[in-house]
Design an enzyme around this catalytic site. Structure first.
Site, PDB file in Angstrom:
ATOM      1  N   GLU A 157      -3.930   3.743   1.206  1.00  0.00           N
ATOM      2  CA  GLU A 157      -4.359   4.978   1.872  1.00  0.00           C
ATOM      3  C   GLU A 157      -5.802   5.313   1.507  1.00  0.00           C
ATOM      4  OE1 GLU A 157      -1.216   8.117   2.465  1.00  0.00           O
ATOM      5  OE2 GLU A 157      -2.549   9.225   1.133  1.00  0.00           O
ATOM      6  N   HIS A 171      -0.111   1.785  -3.466  1.00  0.00           N
ATOM      7  CA  HIS A 171       1.229   1.827  -4.065  1.00  0.00           C
ATOM      8  C   HIS A 171       1.912   0.494  -3.828  1.00  0.00           C
ATOM      9  CE1 HIS A 171       5.634   3.366  -3.622  1.00  0.00           C
ATOM     10  NE2 HIS A 171       5.427   2.988  -4.862  1.00  0.00           N
ATOM     11  N   GLY A 293       2.011  12.347  -2.212  1.00  0.00           N
ATOM     12  CA  GLY A 293       2.893  13.222  -1.438  1.00  0.00           C
ATOM     13  C   GLY A 293       3.579  12.449  -0.341  1.00  0.00           C
ATOM     14  N   SER A 299      -1.900  14.314  -1.795  1.00  0.00           N
ATOM     15  CA  SER A 299      -1.489  13.646  -3.026  1.00  0.00           C
ATOM     16  C   SER A 299      -2.338  14.246  -4.142  1.00  0.00           C
ATOM     17  CB  SER A 299      -1.733  12.140  -2.920  1.00  0.00           C
ATOM     18  OG  SER A 299      -0.915  11.578  -1.910  1.00  0.00           O
ATOM     19  N   HIS A 316       6.774  10.986  -9.941  1.00  0.00           N
ATOM     20  CA  HIS A 316       5.982   9.855  -9.429  1.00  0.00           C
ATOM     21  C   HIS A 316       5.676  10.041  -7.952  1.00  0.00           C
ATOM     22  CE1 HIS A 316       9.483   8.524  -7.291  1.00  0.00           C
ATOM     23  NE2 HIS A 316       9.054   7.307  -7.091  1.00  0.00           N
ATOM     24  N   GLY A 319       9.287  12.480  -3.633  1.00  0.00           N
ATOM     25  CA  GLY A 319      10.704  12.110  -3.611  1.00  0.00           C
ATOM     26  C   GLY A 319      11.316  12.333  -2.238  1.00  0.00           C
TER      27      GLY A 319
HETATM   28  P1  5GP Z   1       8.728   5.282  -4.504  1.00  0.00           P
HETATM   29  O1  5GP Z   1       8.939   4.489  -3.277  1.00  0.00           O
HETATM   30  O2  5GP Z   1       7.939   4.602  -5.544  1.00  0.00           O
HETATM   31  O3  5GP Z   1      10.013   5.842  -5.068  1.00  0.00           O
HETATM   32  O4  5GP Z   1       7.927   6.554  -4.008  1.00  0.00           O
HETATM   33  C1  5GP Z   1       6.690   6.962  -4.377  1.00  0.00           C
HETATM   34  C2  5GP Z   1       6.297   8.257  -3.702  1.00  0.00           C
HETATM   35  O5  5GP Z   1       5.209   7.985  -2.841  1.00  0.00           O
HETATM   36  C3  5GP Z   1       7.294   8.940  -2.778  1.00  0.00           C
HETATM   37  O6  5GP Z   1       8.181   9.754  -3.502  1.00  0.00           O
HETATM   38  C4  5GP Z   1       6.409   9.758  -1.843  1.00  0.00           C
HETATM   39  O7  5GP Z   1       6.211  11.056  -2.338  1.00  0.00           O
HETATM   40  C5  5GP Z   1       5.082   9.029  -1.884  1.00  0.00           C
HETATM   41  N1  5GP Z   1       4.707   8.393  -0.612  1.00  0.00           N
HETATM   42  C6  5GP Z   1       5.474   7.627   0.188  1.00  0.00           C
HETATM   43  N2  5GP Z   1       4.756   7.170   1.244  1.00  0.00           N
HETATM   44  C7  5GP Z   1       3.496   7.649   1.096  1.00  0.00           C
HETATM   45  C8  5GP Z   1       2.275   7.501   1.846  1.00  0.00           C
HETATM   46  O8  5GP Z   1       2.202   6.828   2.863  1.00  0.00           O
HETATM   47  N3  5GP Z   1       1.174   8.129   1.356  1.00  0.00           N
HETATM   48  C9  5GP Z   1       1.203   8.879   0.220  1.00  0.00           C
HETATM   49  N4  5GP Z   1       0.077   9.457  -0.199  1.00  0.00           N
HETATM   50  N5  5GP Z   1       2.330   9.039  -0.502  1.00  0.00           N
HETATM   51  C10 5GP Z   1       3.465   8.427  -0.078  1.00  0.00           C
HETATM   52 MN    MN Z   2       8.102  -0.410  -5.246  1.00  0.00          MN
HETATM   53 MN    MN Z   3       7.093   2.901  -6.356  1.00  0.00          MN
END
Ligand code: 5GP
Ligand code: MN
Ligand code: MN
Length: 390
Positions: A157, A171, A293, A299, A316, A319
């Protein structure tokens, strides 16, 4: 008893401390937290972060400290999954440049299940020290995986920071390498517990200190943590190259790179314990962290406050508030896309299938941040400009 938690649930075993109201917690996640509290080797209390939701065996957004045993699935299958952030020296970027950059990134960073066609330079790979059977077996394949995004929730992003600068956030985790290591040791743990007549609840099989696999899992997990850091670093290099190709004089500074799925030996409450963070970020006093976020909300870059009660951890992310299949069924495609368009975000929602990653499938990040003001201090707020999803 003093605690900074929002709620404490007493159980017959250890207490569960929540950084959200009890009513905000899914029944399934609470059930899983109770299973954690009942583990005979769990230490002190279970800490539940405000972004928590049900996972496999253990809630995502949970912190488990242990003594004398390690739980492979309390790290999760994507060992070392985490975030990295890089500040650029740009204060502005126009839409055409942004599109051009994202196009180059798509050509140099494989997304989804795809890997590179060619093995990447071994210099990117962490050095193997000592005996790592599964990593060694998977090493050649991992050369094709380093520098790849993976599917679904993973993202690249571009953001505008409240500090005035353009930021890049990635990520991703340890790809198939970490997945293979995680499953191998989870299977071993299950077998071991069964043979000893000590079956743990579903998804919480453990390796006792007395087992030869206790140390071996830690070594292989630590390699996967380093591999995940390298994976994100290489992708960030490719994004930097794309910026440099499109924008003539751009510089880069302030790189933060850290996991949110890992276990580490740490000192808490005067004792050395193994802290498992499954979807939780370490937040020691003054330590930088990232709390994303969604692709349609802000974020945050934060600094930890070193709160002992959360085992020096914070959330993290925001959620999920609904499962992937629920999101595809319940969310309105037009509504989600319109909300992203209104903000001028180059988003990643093409069709109903992509709704599982729509902003509406995640919790309200502002509420999540409100629930952890005792854990972190916000440094920079980041507004999404463009996103690539796995
Ligand atoms: P995980 O998949 O590691 O459990 O999630 C990480 C966090 O990343 C999620 O809880 C969500 O808040 C955030 N997230 C998911 N997709 C995006 C995205 O496209 N952009 C941003 N900035 N955050 C994201
Ligand atoms: Mn992962
Ligand atoms: Mn993750």
């Amino acid at each position: 008893m003093h605690t900074s938690a929002k709620a404490v649930i007493e159980t017959e075993a250890l207490p569960i401390k929540l950084w959200l109201a009890e009513e905000q917690m899914e029944a399934g996640a609470l059930e899983q937290a109770r299973n954690l509290a009942n583990l005979p080797f769990a230490f002190r209390h279970i800490a539940i972060m405000p972004d928590t939701h049900q996972g496999y065996g253990m809630p995502i957004g949970a912190v488990l400290a242990t003594k004398g045993a390690i739980v492979p699935n309390a790290v999760g299958v994507d060992i070392g999954c985490g975030m990295c952030s890089l500040r650029t020296t740009l204060e502005e970027i126009d839409a055409d440049d942004l599109k051009a950059i994202m196009k180059i990134v798509r050509e140099t960073v494989p997304v989804g299940f795809s890997h590179h066609d060619e093995p990447q330079d071994e210099a990117w790979m962490p050095r193997i020290k000592g005996e790592l059977p599964i990593v060694s077996q998977e090493y050649e394949r991992a050369l094709y995986q380093v520098g790849t995004l993976g599917s679904g929730n993973h993202f690249i992003e571009i953001q505008k920071g409240s500090d005035g600068y353009i930021w890049i956030m990635i990520h991703s985790g340890s790809r198939n390498l970490g997945f293979t290591v995680a499953n191998h040791y989870d299977d071993l743990a299950k077998q071991l517990n069964k043979d000893a007549g000590n079956e743990a609840p579903e998804g919480l099989a453990y390796l006792p200190e007395s087992s030869e696999y206790f140390k071996l899992y830690q070594d292989e997990m630590n390699y996967c943590l380093e591999f995940a850091l390298a994976n994100r670093t290489l992708m960030m290099e490719r994004v930097k190259a794309a910026f440099t190709e499109v924008v003539s004089d751009v510089g880069f500074a302030d790189f933060i790179n850290k996991p949110h799925n890992f276990a580490a030996e740490e000192k808490h409450f005067g004792e050395t314990v193994i802290v498992h963070r499954k979807g939780a970020t370490r937040a020691r006093s003054g330590e930088w962290g990232m709390i994303p976020g969604s692709q349609g909300t802000r974020s945050f870059l934060v600094k930890g406050k070193g709160e002992a009660q959360s085992f020096e951890s914070c959330s993290h992310g925001a959620g999920r508030i609904m499962s992937r299949s629920q999101a595809r069924k319940r969310l309105d495609l037009k509504e989600e896309v319109d909300a992203l368009k209104r903000q001028g975000i180059l988003h990643a929602i093409r069709n109903r299938r992509d709704l599982d990653e729509a902003p509406g499938s995640y919790k309200d990040i502002d509420e999540v941040m409100q629930n952890q003001t005792d854990l972190v201090e916000v440094q920079v707020e980041l507004q999404p400009l463009a996103v690539i999803k796995g």
